[in-house]
Design a protein around this motif. Structure first.
Motif, PDB file in Angstrom:
ATOM      1  N   ASN A  33     -12.013 -39.992  -5.405  1.00 48.11           N
ATOM      2  CA  ASN A  33     -12.254 -40.060  -3.968  1.00 48.11           C
ATOM      3  C   ASN A  33     -11.079 -39.491  -3.185  1.00 48.11           C
ATOM      4  N   ASP A  34     -10.179 -38.799  -3.884  1.00 47.95           N
ATOM      5  CA  ASP A  34      -9.005 -38.226  -3.248  1.00 47.95           C
ATOM      6  C   ASP A  34      -9.436 -37.211  -2.192  1.00 47.95           C
ATOM      7  N   PRO A  35      -9.060 -37.414  -0.919  1.00 48.48           N
ATOM      8  CA  PRO A  35      -9.464 -36.475   0.131  1.00 48.48           C
ATOM      9  C   PRO A  35      -8.886 -35.080  -0.055  1.00 48.48           C
ATOM     10  N   ARG A  36      -7.849 -34.939  -0.905  1.00 46.78           N
ATOM     11  CA  ARG A  36      -7.286 -33.610  -1.157  1.00 46.78           C
ATOM     12  C   ARG A  36      -8.320 -32.678  -1.773  1.00 46.78           C
ATOM     13  N   ILE A  37      -9.230 -33.241  -2.580  1.00 44.51           N
ATOM     14  CA  ILE A  37     -10.234 -32.411  -3.242  1.00 44.51           C
ATOM     15  C   ILE A  37     -11.188 -31.816  -2.210  1.00 44.51           C
ATOM     16  N   ILE A  38     -11.648 -32.661  -1.277  1.00 43.68           N
ATOM     17  CA  ILE A  38     -12.520 -32.164  -0.207  1.00 43.68           C
ATOM     18  C   ILE A  38     -11.783 -31.103   0.603  1.00 43.68           C
ATOM     19  N   ALA A 197      -0.946 -51.785 -13.966  1.00 45.11           N
ATOM     20  CA  ALA A 197      -1.818 -51.331 -15.058  1.00 45.11           C
ATOM     21  C   ALA A 197      -3.265 -51.252 -14.579  1.00 45.11           C
ATOM     22  N   GLY A 198      -3.672 -52.246 -13.782  1.00 46.95           N
ATOM     23  CA  GLY A 198      -5.027 -52.242 -13.234  1.00 46.95           C
ATOM     24  C   GLY A 198      -5.270 -51.056 -12.321  1.00 46.95           C
ATOM     25  N   ILE A 199      -4.263 -50.695 -11.535  1.00 43.53           N
ATOM     26  CA  ILE A 199      -4.380 -49.521 -10.666  1.00 43.53           C
ATOM     27  C   ILE A 199      -4.322 -48.243 -11.502  1.00 43.53           C
ATOM     28  N   GLY A 200      -3.429 -48.235 -12.505  1.00 38.59           N
ATOM     29  CA  GLY A 200      -3.199 -47.031 -13.309  1.00 38.59           C
ATOM     30  C   GLY A 200      -4.441 -46.509 -14.000  1.00 38.59           C
ATOM     31  N   ILE A 201      -5.253 -47.400 -14.574  1.00 39.43           N
ATOM     32  CA  ILE A 201      -6.455 -46.946 -15.283  1.00 39.43           C
ATOM     33  C   ILE A 201      -7.468 -46.348 -14.310  1.00 39.43           C
ATOM     34  N   THR A 202      -7.444 -46.802 -13.047  1.00 38.98           N
ATOM     35  CA  THR A 202      -8.373 -46.239 -12.055  1.00 38.98           C
ATOM     36  C   THR A 202      -7.855 -44.923 -11.483  1.00 38.98           C
ATOM     37  N   GLU A 203      -6.569 -44.637 -11.677  1.00 40.44           N
ATOM     38  CA  GLU A 203      -6.037 -43.329 -11.296  1.00 40.44           C
ATOM     39  C   GLU A 203      -6.416 -42.270 -12.323  1.00 40.44           C
ATOM     40  N   GLU A 204      -6.516 -42.690 -13.581  1.00 43.72           N
ATOM     41  CA  GLU A 204      -6.801 -41.756 -14.669  1.00 43.72           C
ATOM     42  C   GLU A 204      -8.295 -41.612 -14.956  1.00 43.72           C
ATOM     43  N   ASP A 206     -12.602 -43.143 -13.773  1.00 45.41           N
ATOM     44  CA  ASP A 206     -13.400 -43.683 -12.665  1.00 45.41           C
ATOM     45  C   ASP A 206     -13.742 -45.155 -12.886  1.00 45.41           C
ATOM     46  N   ALA A 207     -12.983 -45.808 -13.767  1.00 41.34           N
ATOM     47  CA  ALA A 207     -13.209 -47.233 -14.031  1.00 41.34           C
ATOM     48  C   ALA A 207     -12.835 -48.075 -12.815  1.00 41.34           C
ATOM     49  N   VAL A 208     -13.341 -49.297 -12.803  1.00 38.36           N
ATOM     50  CA  VAL A 208     -12.988 -50.292 -11.788  1.00 38.36           C
ATOM     51  C   VAL A 208     -12.274 -51.430 -12.504  1.00 38.36           C
ATOM     52  N   SER A 209     -11.196 -51.926 -11.931  1.00 29.67           N
ATOM     53  CA  SER A 209     -10.482 -53.023 -12.585  1.00 29.67           C
ATOM     54  C   SER A 209     -10.379 -54.236 -11.670  1.00 29.67           C
ATOM     55  N   ILE A 210     -10.480 -55.396 -12.296  1.00 30.27           N
ATOM     56  CA  ILE A 210     -10.336 -56.678 -11.603  1.00 30.27           C
ATOM     57  C   ILE A 210      -9.045 -57.317 -12.100  1.00 30.27           C
ATOM     58  N   ILE A 211      -8.182 -57.691 -11.170  1.00 27.52           N
ATOM     59  CA  ILE A 211      -6.908 -58.301 -11.537  1.00 27.52           C
ATOM     60  C   ILE A 211      -6.822 -59.696 -10.940  1.00 27.52           C
ATOM     61  N   VAL A 212      -6.521 -60.668 -11.786  1.00 32.38           N
ATOM     62  CA  VAL A 212      -6.282 -62.035 -11.321  1.00 32.38           C
ATOM     63  C   VAL A 212      -4.824 -62.361 -11.625  1.00 32.38           C
ATOM     64  N   ILE A 218      -6.991 -62.732  -6.381  1.00 34.63           N
ATOM     65  CA  ILE A 218      -7.891 -61.742  -6.980  1.00 34.63           C
ATOM     66  C   ILE A 218      -7.690 -60.393  -6.298  1.00 34.63           C
ATOM     67  N   SER A 219      -7.639 -59.337  -7.106  1.00 34.03           N
ATOM     68  CA  SER A 219      -7.543 -57.976  -6.582  1.00 34.03           C
ATOM     69  C   SER A 219      -8.571 -57.102  -7.283  1.00 34.03           C
ATOM     70  N   LEU A 220      -8.973 -56.039  -6.606  1.00 33.51           N
ATOM     71  CA  LEU A 220      -9.940 -55.093  -7.164  1.00 33.51           C
ATOM     72  C   LEU A 220      -9.402 -53.684  -6.953  1.00 33.51           C
ATOM     73  N   ALA A 221      -9.300 -52.911  -8.050  1.00 33.42           N
ATOM     74  CA  ALA A 221      -8.773 -51.546  -7.966  1.00 33.42           C
ATOM     75  C   ALA A 221      -9.872 -50.539  -8.274  1.00 33.42           C
ATOM     76  N   ASN A 222      -9.876 -49.452  -7.503  1.00 30.15           N
ATOM     77  CA  ASN A 222     -10.862 -48.385  -7.685  1.00 30.15           C
ATOM     78  C   ASN A 222     -10.277 -47.094  -7.126  1.00 30.15           C
ATOM     79  N   SER A 223     -10.346 -46.018  -7.920  1.00 30.00           N
ATOM     80  CA  SER A 223      -9.850 -44.700  -7.497  1.00 30.00           C
ATOM     81  C   SER A 223      -8.394 -44.746  -7.050  1.00 30.00           C
ATOM     82  N   GLY A 224      -7.582 -45.534  -7.745  1.00 30.80           N
ATOM     83  CA  GLY A 224      -6.158 -45.595  -7.442  1.00 30.80           C
ATOM     84  C   GLY A 224      -5.796 -46.438  -6.244  1.00 30.80           C
ATOM     85  N   LYS A 225      -6.781 -47.074  -5.628  1.00 29.78           N
ATOM     86  CA  LYS A 225      -6.532 -47.927  -4.461  1.00 29.78           C
ATOM     87  C   LYS A 225      -6.882 -49.367  -4.824  1.00 29.78           C
TER      88      LYS A 225
END
Length: 246
Positions: A33-38, A197-204, A206-212, A218-225
């Motif tokens: 979802n990086d706006p740089r690509i658009i 680590a939860g953010i890192g896998i979503t940077e590499e 398109d996975a979604v990670s849940i961190i407790v 609770i946190s939710l990471a997606n597309s490096g955010k």
């Protein structure tokens, strides 16, 4: 004198050429979802228009400059989007082999994460999507178990040897536990190694990670955010929004 069939074949080739380029660009954009690509796609479209316009109206300087930019555009893209290109080459799976997550799994994850938060048990859960995470994960133990709140709570129990590392959800199963994930390059000091680590896998991927966290946040990471300190209900709604379960 070309026949109607020859003309039709020319138009068909042009259509297929444009369609294949559209599919490739759309697929590339979908990996991030990086706006740089658009921005890069729009910039290239402007360059192409300038090049064609200057050629038609006889503007040699503009034609030469835009032509040089287009000539080196591929190199610029490779430099700017190395992670996305690596993801496309190494990790991508065909959608026909993709195991979509079900609504039942999201509800089970909701119950499990809610329980982990209440018990203040730290956890890192990765939901794999179309990009194969095996390319980016080290270690881990393959489990291939059915998903249930009880199993997830047992795995992340502080007294359990499987407490450390990440759980990988693949399709509707717990595919792997105790996995080591790539660490995010973010320099945000408020996050520890589990969150990075939860953010890192979503940077590499398109996975979604849940961190407790150990404090129950609770946190939710997606597309490096990352969405930090959210309620279980917000997490569940976001999973429905991102994963679009069937």
């Amino acid at each position: 004198m070309p026949t109607k069939l020859d003309i039709a074949l020319v138009y068909l080739r042009i259509f297929l050429d444009g369609f294949l380029i559209f599919i490739a660009v759309r697929r590339f954009i979908s990996l991030s979802n990086d706006p740089r690509i658009i921005g890069a796609v729009i910039f290239f479209a402007i360059l192409f228009f300038m090049n064609s316009f200057s050629k038609f109206f006889g503007l040699p300087a503009t034609f030469w400059l835009s032509g040089k930019f287009i000539e080196y555009f591929l190199i610029i893209i490779i430099i700017l989007f190395q992670p996305e290109i690596r993801r496309l080459i190494l990790g991508i799976k065909l959608d026909i082999f993709r195991d979509d997550i079900s609504k039942e799994v999201i509800e089970q994850l909701y119950e499990a994460v809610k329980g982990l938060s209440e018990k203040k048990e730290g956890a890192l859960i990765v939901i794999e999507r179309s990009v194969d995470t095996r390319t980016f994960v080290q270690g881990g133990k393959v489990l291939d178990a059915q998903i249930s709140p009880e199993i997830i709570l047992a795995i992340f129990n502080k007294q359990s040897q499987t407490h450390d590392g990440a759980m990988i959800i693949k399709g509707n199963k717990i595919h792997m536990i105790s996995a080591i994930l790539p660490i995010s390059k973010t320099d945000d000091t408020i996050f520890g190694m589990r969150h990075k680590a939860g953010i890192g896998i979503t940077e590499e991927t398109d996975a979604v990670s849940i961190i407790v966290s150990d404090s129950g946040k609770i946190s939710l990471a997606n597309s490096g955010k990352i969405l930090h300190d959210i309620t279980p209900e917000v997490m569940r709604n976001k999973l429905y929004e991102i994963l679009k379960p069937k």
